[in-house]
Design a protein around this motif. Structure first.
Motif, PDB file in Angstrom:
ATOM      1  N   LYS A   1      45.779  35.492  46.654  1.00 51.40           N
ATOM      2  CA  LYS A   1      44.560  36.008  47.242  1.00 51.40           C
ATOM      3  C   LYS A   1      44.009  37.243  46.444  1.00 51.40           C
ATOM      4  O   LYS A   1      42.755  37.087  46.084  1.00 51.40           O
ATOM      5  CB  LYS A   1      44.636  36.388  48.656  1.00 51.40           C
ATOM      6  CG  LYS A   1      43.459  36.203  49.720  1.00 51.40           C
ATOM      7  CD  LYS A   1      43.621  36.681  51.048  1.00 51.40           C
ATOM      8  CE  LYS A   1      43.468  37.959  51.396  1.00 51.40           C
ATOM      9  NZ  LYS A   1      44.176  38.620  52.419  1.00 51.40           N
ATOM     10  N   ASN A   2      45.020  38.290  46.360  1.00 52.07           N
ATOM     11  CA  ASN A   2      44.513  39.571  45.730  1.00 52.07           C
ATOM     12  C   ASN A   2      43.944  39.195  44.416  1.00 52.07           C
ATOM     13  O   ASN A   2      43.028  39.948  43.796  1.00 52.07           O
ATOM     14  CB  ASN A   2      45.584  40.525  45.586  1.00 52.07           C
ATOM     15  CG  ASN A   2      45.784  41.085  47.322  1.00 52.07           C
ATOM     16  OD1 ASN A   2      45.154  40.684  48.259  1.00 52.07           O
ATOM     17  ND2 ASN A   2      47.116  41.757  47.306  1.00 52.07           N
ATOM     18  N   ILE A   3      44.868  38.558  43.658  1.00 48.26           N
ATOM     19  CA  ILE A   3      44.393  38.171  42.109  1.00 48.26           C
ATOM     20  C   ILE A   3      43.076  37.476  41.993  1.00 48.26           C
ATOM     21  O   ILE A   3      42.122  37.764  41.308  1.00 48.26           O
ATOM     22  CB  ILE A   3      45.526  37.476  41.381  1.00 48.26           C
ATOM     23  CG1 ILE A   3      46.964  38.128  41.658  1.00 48.26           C
ATOM     24  CG2 ILE A   3      45.233  37.212  40.020  1.00 48.26           C
ATOM     25  CD1 ILE A   3      48.140  37.435  41.005  1.00 48.26           C
TER      26      ILE A   3
ATOM     27  N   ILE B   1      43.185  43.085  34.305  1.00 53.18           N
ATOM     28  CA  ILE B   1      42.980  43.120  35.449  1.00 53.18           C
ATOM     29  C   ILE B   1      44.243  42.664  36.213  1.00 53.18           C
ATOM     30  O   ILE B   1      44.734  43.397  37.100  1.00 53.18           O
ATOM     31  CB  ILE B   1      41.886  41.984  36.077  1.00 53.18           C
ATOM     32  CG1 ILE B   1      40.373  42.433  35.565  1.00 53.18           C
ATOM     33  CG2 ILE B   1      41.774  41.934  37.727  1.00 53.18           C
ATOM     34  CD1 ILE B   1      39.196  41.360  35.924  1.00 53.18           C
ATOM     35  N   ILE B   2      44.884  41.738  35.771  1.00 51.12           N
ATOM     36  CA  ILE B   2      46.218  41.470  36.459  1.00 51.12           C
ATOM     37  C   ILE B   2      47.258  42.571  36.266  1.00 51.12           C
ATOM     38  O   ILE B   2      48.098  42.704  37.101  1.00 51.12           O
ATOM     39  CB  ILE B   2      46.659  39.889  35.794  1.00 51.12           C
ATOM     40  CG1 ILE B   2      45.845  38.743  36.183  1.00 51.12           C
ATOM     41  CG2 ILE B   2      48.121  39.876  36.107  1.00 51.12           C
ATOM     42  CD1 ILE B   2      45.978  37.580  35.695  1.00 51.12           C
ATOM     43  N   GLY B   3      47.004  43.151  35.127  1.00 51.88           N
ATOM     44  CA  GLY B   3      47.988  44.326  34.743  1.00 51.88           C
ATOM     45  C   GLY B   3      47.900  45.281  36.121  1.00 51.88           C
ATOM     46  O   GLY B   3      48.804  46.206  35.878  1.00 51.88           O
ATOM     47  N   LYS B   4      46.745  45.497  36.774  1.00 51.29           N
ATOM     48  CA  LYS B   4      46.618  46.271  37.661  1.00 51.29           C
ATOM     49  C   LYS B   4      46.582  45.828  39.312  1.00 51.29           C
ATOM     50  O   LYS B   4      46.180  46.540  40.163  1.00 51.29           O
ATOM     51  CB  LYS B   4      45.217  47.071  37.579  1.00 51.29           C
ATOM     52  CG  LYS B   4      45.202  47.945  36.158  1.00 51.29           C
ATOM     53  CD  LYS B   4      43.932  48.262  35.853  1.00 51.29           C
ATOM     54  CE  LYS B   4      44.231  49.180  34.673  1.00 51.29           C
ATOM     55  NZ  LYS B   4      42.751  49.308  33.836  1.00 51.29           N
ATOM     56  N   VAL B   5      47.290  44.523  39.362  1.00 51.12           N
ATOM     57  CA  VAL B   5      47.735  44.174  40.449  1.00 51.12           C
ATOM     58  C   VAL B   5      48.907  44.631  41.134  1.00 51.12           C
ATOM     59  O   VAL B   5      49.858  43.966  40.417  1.00 51.12           O
ATOM     60  CB  VAL B   5      47.257  42.452  40.713  1.00 51.12           C
ATOM     61  CG1 VAL B   5      47.587  42.129  41.989  1.00 51.12           C
ATOM     62  CG2 VAL B   5      45.845  42.239  40.198  1.00 51.12           C
ATOM     63  N   PHE B   6      49.112  44.979  42.333  1.00 51.24           N
ATOM     64  CA  PHE B   6      50.411  45.547  42.791  1.00 51.24           C
ATOM     65  C   PHE B   6      51.133  44.122  43.302  1.00 51.24           C
ATOM     66  O   PHE B   6      50.526  43.174  43.754  1.00 51.24           O
ATOM     67  CB  PHE B   6      50.446  46.610  43.795  1.00 51.24           C
ATOM     68  CG  PHE B   6      49.729  47.890  43.623  1.00 51.24           C
ATOM     69  CD1 PHE B   6      50.602  48.457  42.577  1.00 51.24           C
ATOM     70  CD2 PHE B   6      48.862  48.269  44.230  1.00 51.24           C
ATOM     71  CE1 PHE B   6      49.899  49.687  42.118  1.00 51.24           C
ATOM     72  CE2 PHE B   6      48.435  49.672  43.823  1.00 51.24           C
ATOM     73  CZ  PHE B   6      48.946  50.425  42.776  1.00 51.24           C
TER      74      PHE B   6
END
Ligand code: ATP
Ligand code: MG
Length: 398
Positions: free
Chosen positions: A28-30, A66-71
């Motif tokens: 959901k966050n991604i 963007i994905i590189g900055k998702v926890f």
């Protein structure tokens, strides 16, 4: 060639039965963060999530960034997809990674086969692919211990993924898997870092900022918005409460001994933050305090401030040196904003000689000179709430 992004989730693997819920929150966050780039399909299998763009025009470079900055992500890589046939696998590996192989000296092939009906075993796939690539790049040597590049061949149920080295993810846990925390954010260096650190542990952030116009300016508030936008790149959008603190600060100035100004002010910050935290269903407060950094952050002072908070106070910077905090501040691109010189309410009416050994009892006594109830209630009631998101769109999806 069809390309996807493969994501390895992190501590999720430890969560056993909860795993699926955690993965759903991560997806959901991604999805939210990628929504500005277009529509994507998500599939989960064997601790990997594959993200594929629905349109060929989608910018995968931007998606990967963007994905590189998702926890909640340990590592990710771009991958080519192909049919489950050995000849196609070899051609795809060469077409997709050939240029990269030209630029390195050593490599190895690693294969995984979750579809056991595929006619070759994993070692056989590796051997064939390795041989094929070696014939086309004769300068290469195989190094099984520390190769410059690992060519990965993953034979899955529907298709085969081929990819090179994995990029390191942001780590941590998906935001929203560990409840909500109320971040006290100033315009300084430490509090945005503190917020980022707790978001990394899966805590969804709500923020509160204390402003004292006319002593503090609108620009100082805008600076806080800019800082939260930087944190939101990682945490997702943040609801910010801006509290009018002027009357409380003036009441402190007029009724409290000067050496206790700062601590009484900080205790009121904790009280107001706790009241908003309750409304927002937060389970903790978060500050950027670091022990011994300034007079209001001695262990004695922290003990006094703590007593005014209704929730546990998370201070992730507590044991860090300023230089270590600055390192993170730079990494999240907040530092240049933090050092812009705008007055914070903390620097209004600062005592020349703050009390060095305050006790909660002394502060209770000093605070008893005023009935604060209405002042605190009014501050909470008149606080302005708004969403701060990366794309400056208040209704934006992240
Ligand atoms: P920072 O760099 O985060 O401002 P600091 O080292 O300057 O921290 P203080 O100014 O004493 O320390 O503030 C300590 C903490 O109190 C901050 O990290 C922040 O969490 C909170 N705080 C300070 N001022 C404000 C404010 N105006 N609004 C909200 N929270 C604040
Ligand atoms: Mg400060």
């Amino acid at each position: 060639m069809q390309e996807v992004i493969l994501i390895k989730d992190g501590e999720l693997a430890l969560k056993g039965l909860n795993r699926s819920t955690f993965e759903d929150i991560l997806i959901k966050n991604i999805r939210r963060k990628l929504s500005a780039l277009g529509k994507f399909r998500f599939e989960k299998a064997q601790s990997t999530i594959s993200v594929s763009p629905e349109s060929e025009e989608t910018d995968l470079d931007e998606a990967a960034e963007i994905i590189g900055k998702v926890f909640g992500i340990v590592g990710y890589s771009r991958a080519a997809i192909c049919e489950k046939e050995m000849g196609t696998i070899l051609h795809t590996a060469e077409a997709y990674l050939g240029e990269k192989l030209d630029a390195v000296k050593t490599f190895k092939v690693e294969s995984k086969r979750s579809d056991k009906k595929f006619p070759l075993t994993s070692p056989e796939i590796s051997r064939e692919t390795g041989g094929y690539l070696l014939r086309r790049h004769p300068h290469l040597k195989v190094d099984v211990h520390s190769p410059d590049i690992v060519v990965n061949v993953e034979v899955r149920d529907k298709y085969v993924f081929i990819h090179g080295n994995q990029e390191k993810g942001a780590g941590g846990m998906p935001v929203g898997t560990n409840g909500k925390g109320m971040l006290l954010i100033s315009g300084g260096i430490d509090s945005p870092v503190a917020g980022w650190m707790m978001a990394k542990r899966g805590i969804e952030l709500v923020a509160v900022h204390f402003a004292s116009p006319p002593y503090t300016s609108k620009r100082a508030e805008m600076k806080v918005h800019e800082l939260l936008r930087k944190v939101a790149v990682y945490s997702g959008r943040i609801r910010l409460y801006t509290v009018r603190f002027t009357e409380i600060q003036e009441t402190i100035r007029d009724n409290i001994p000067e050496d206790m100004f700062t601590l009484v002010m900080r205790r009121h910050m904790m009280r107001i933050a706790s009241m908003i935290a309750e409304k927002e269903n937060c389970q903790a407060l978060i500050t950027g305090e670091s022990v011994g950094q300034v007079a209001s952050q001695t262990i004695f002072a922290l003990n006094c401030t703590n007593k005014a908070a209704k929730y546990p106070v998370f201070r992730p910077c507590i044991g860090m040196d300023k230089s270590e905090i600055i390192e993170i501040s730079r990494k999240i691109d907040a530092f240049d904003i933090s050092i812009e010189p705008y007055q914070d309410c903390c620097t209004v009416f600062t005592p020349k000689h703050p009390k060095t050994r305050p006790t909660p009892e002394l502060l209770d006594e000093a605070e008893a000179a005023v009935d604060w109830t209405e002042l605190l209630d009014t501050a909470v009631k008149t606080a302005e709430a708004q969403f701060i998101s990366v794309n400056q769109n208040p209704e934006g999806s992240y």
